[in-house]
Design a protein around this motif. Structure first.
Motif, short mmCIF file in Angstrom:
data_model
loop_
_atom_site.label_atom_id
_atom_site.label_comp_id
_atom_site.label_asym_id
_atom_site.label_seq_id
_atom_site.Cartn_x
_atom_site.Cartn_y
_atom_site.Cartn_z
N ILE A 113 47.80 14.79 3.89
CA ILE A 113 47.18 14.65 2.37
C ILE A 113 47.91 15.79 1.83
CG2 ILE A 113 45.20 15.61 3.28
CD1 ILE A 113 43.75 14.22 0.98
N TYR A 114 48.37 15.66 0.50
CA TYR A 114 49.16 16.59 -0.10
C TYR A 114 47.93 17.35 -1.19
CZ TYR A 114 53.76 14.31 0.18
OH TYR A 114 55.05 13.79 0.56
N PRO A 115 48.32 18.45 -1.88
CA PRO A 115 47.59 19.17 -2.73
C PRO A 115 47.05 18.17 -4.00
CG PRO A 115 49.21 20.54 -1.86
CD PRO A 115 49.65 19.23 -1.46
N ASP A 116 47.60 17.17 -4.29
CA ASP A 116 47.27 16.31 -5.12
C ASP A 116 46.19 15.28 -4.70
OD1 ASP A 116 48.85 14.54 -4.02
OD2 ASP A 116 50.14 14.07 -5.84
N GLY A 117 45.91 15.32 -3.34
CA GLY A 117 45.17 14.30 -2.67
C GLY A 117 45.74 12.82 -2.21
N ARG A 118 47.06 12.89 -2.64
CA ARG A 118 47.88 11.56 -2.20
C ARG A 118 48.11 11.79 -0.78
NH1 ARG A 118 47.27 7.10 -5.71
NH2 ARG A 118 46.52 8.03 -7.56
N TRP A 119 48.67 10.56 -0.12
CA TRP A 119 48.85 10.66 1.16
C TRP A 119 50.50 10.32 1.30
CZ3 TRP A 119 45.11 6.26 3.61
CH2 TRP A 119 43.82 6.87 3.39
N ASN A 120 51.06 11.02 2.42
CA ASN A 120 52.34 10.87 2.95
C ASN A 120 52.35 10.45 4.64
OD1 ASN A 120 55.13 10.67 2.90
ND2 ASN A 120 55.12 13.18 3.58
N ASP A 121 53.13 9.50 4.90
CA ASP A 121 53.46 9.52 6.63
C ASP A 121 54.45 10.56 6.85
OD1 ASP A 121 55.54 8.11 4.98
OD2 ASP A 121 55.56 6.57 6.78
N ARG A 122 54.07 11.14 7.92
CA ARG A 122 54.89 12.16 8.19
C ARG A 122 54.89 12.35 9.77
NH1 ARG A 122 57.02 16.36 4.65
NH2 ARG A 122 58.16 17.92 5.95
N SER A 123 55.76 13.07 10.34
CA SER A 123 55.84 13.27 11.85
C SER A 123 54.75 13.96 12.32
CB SER A 123 57.10 14.13 12.02
OG SER A 123 57.00 14.67 13.46
N CYS A 124 54.19 13.53 13.49
CA CYS A 124 52.89 14.03 13.97
C CYS A 124 53.01 15.50 14.58
CB CYS A 124 52.24 13.12 15.15
SG CYS A 124 52.04 11.27 14.76
N ASN A 125 54.40 15.82 14.66
CA ASN A 125 54.67 17.10 15.19
C ASN A 125 54.82 18.24 14.47
OD1 ASN A 125 55.25 15.72 17.85
ND2 ASN A 125 57.48 15.40 17.21
N GLU A 126 54.54 18.02 13.09
CA GLU A 126 54.36 19.07 11.94
C GLU A 126 53.08 19.86 12.30
OE1 GLU A 126 56.66 19.72 9.93
OE2 GLU A 126 58.00 18.15 10.31
N LYS A 127 52.90 21.10 11.58
CA LYS A 127 51.71 21.77 11.79
C LYS A 127 51.13 21.65 10.52
CE LYS A 127 52.46 24.77 16.05
NZ LYS A 127 53.63 24.05 16.29
N ARG A 128 49.76 21.39 10.55
CA ARG A 128 49.09 21.18 9.20
C ARG A 128 47.63 21.96 9.35
NH1 ARG A 128 53.24 20.60 7.48
NH2 ARG A 128 54.29 18.90 6.53
N LEU A 129 46.93 22.08 8.32
CA LEU A 129 45.61 22.50 8.26
C LEU A 129 44.67 21.81 9.07
CD1 LEU A 129 43.58 24.44 6.94
CD2 LEU A 129 43.47 23.04 5.10
N ILE A 130 43.98 22.15 9.81
CA ILE A 130 42.80 21.37 10.39
C ILE A 130 41.75 21.07 9.75
CG2 ILE A 130 41.62 20.89 12.65
CD1 ILE A 130 43.72 22.81 14.05
N ILE A 131 41.30 19.97 9.17
CA ILE A 131 40.19 19.71 8.62
C ILE A 131 39.18 18.62 9.57
CG2 ILE A 131 39.05 18.92 6.52
CD1 ILE A 131 41.54 19.63 5.10
N CYS A 132 38.03 18.99 9.58
CA CYS A 132 37.14 18.02 10.61
C CYS A 132 36.06 17.74 9.78
CB CYS A 132 36.61 19.06 11.75
SG CYS A 132 37.71 19.86 12.74
N GLU A 133 35.55 16.50 10.23
CA GLU A 133 34.41 16.00 9.50
C GLU A 133 33.22 15.82 10.78
OE1 GLU A 133 35.77 12.03 8.49
OE2 GLU A 133 34.76 11.06 10.11
N PHE A 134 32.16 16.03 10.00
CA PHE A 134 30.78 16.08 10.97
C PHE A 134 29.78 15.26 10.47
CE2 PHE A 134 33.31 20.00 11.47
CZ PHE A 134 33.10 19.98 12.87
#
Ligand code: IPD
Ligand code: CA
Length: 134
Positions: A113-134
């Motif tokens: 998810i980009y800083p504008d809220g839109r989605w992009n398919d991307r390699s699973c091997n990139e490192k990204r911020l971890i956001i969890c839901e509870f």
């Protein structure tokens, strides 16, 4: 009861965002898709998986706050072009950026998810911020 609900509101305000029944949280750590999934699961939650625009907005706000893109709990690892939640259920809500998903290089099976809220398919091997839901 009153104390608990005031506490949880303050806690959510400081640490995360809520949308409906869910709260979303990040502590600034990053990981690839598998690490992100495992980190959320070890914390007793799930990699953030937006199912409607209110949830997407809550996640989007965390991305903006940390200024880091994040993986969401959606992928087409099993069947190219069929995006599913971690549960295996096909998505019904989406918020793709223009031209996405494009399976760039033939290797983009995860979704950021980009800083504008839109989605992009991307390699699973990139490192990204971890956001969890509870
Ligand atoms: C790519 C572009 C493209 C998107 C791909 C990205 P890159 O970035 O942003 O629009 O569809 O998923 O990999 O590789 O050119 O920096
Ligand atoms: Ca892409």
């Amino acid at each position: 009861m009153y104390c608990a609900s005031v506490f949880s509101l303050v806690w959510i305000f400081i640490n995360g965002n809520s949308a409906g029944e869910k709260t979303f949280q990040a502590n600034g750590s990053e990981g690839d898709f598998e690490t992100s999934k495992a980190t959320c699961s070890q914390a007793g939650g799930l990699l953030a998986s937006p199912r409607n625009s209110a949830e997407n907005t809550a996640i989007h706000q965390i991305v903006v706050r940390h200024n880091k893109k994040a993986f969401i709990g959606i992928n087409d690892i099993q069947t190219e072009g069929t995006f599913k939640y971690l549960s295996g259920e096909a998505i019904r809500y989406s918020n793709w950026a223009a031209g996405e998903p494009n399976n760039g290089g033939g290797t983009e099976d995860c979704v950021e998810i980009y800083p504008d809220g839109r989605w992009n398919d991307r390699s699973c091997n990139e490192k990204r911020l971890i956001i969890c839901e509870f």
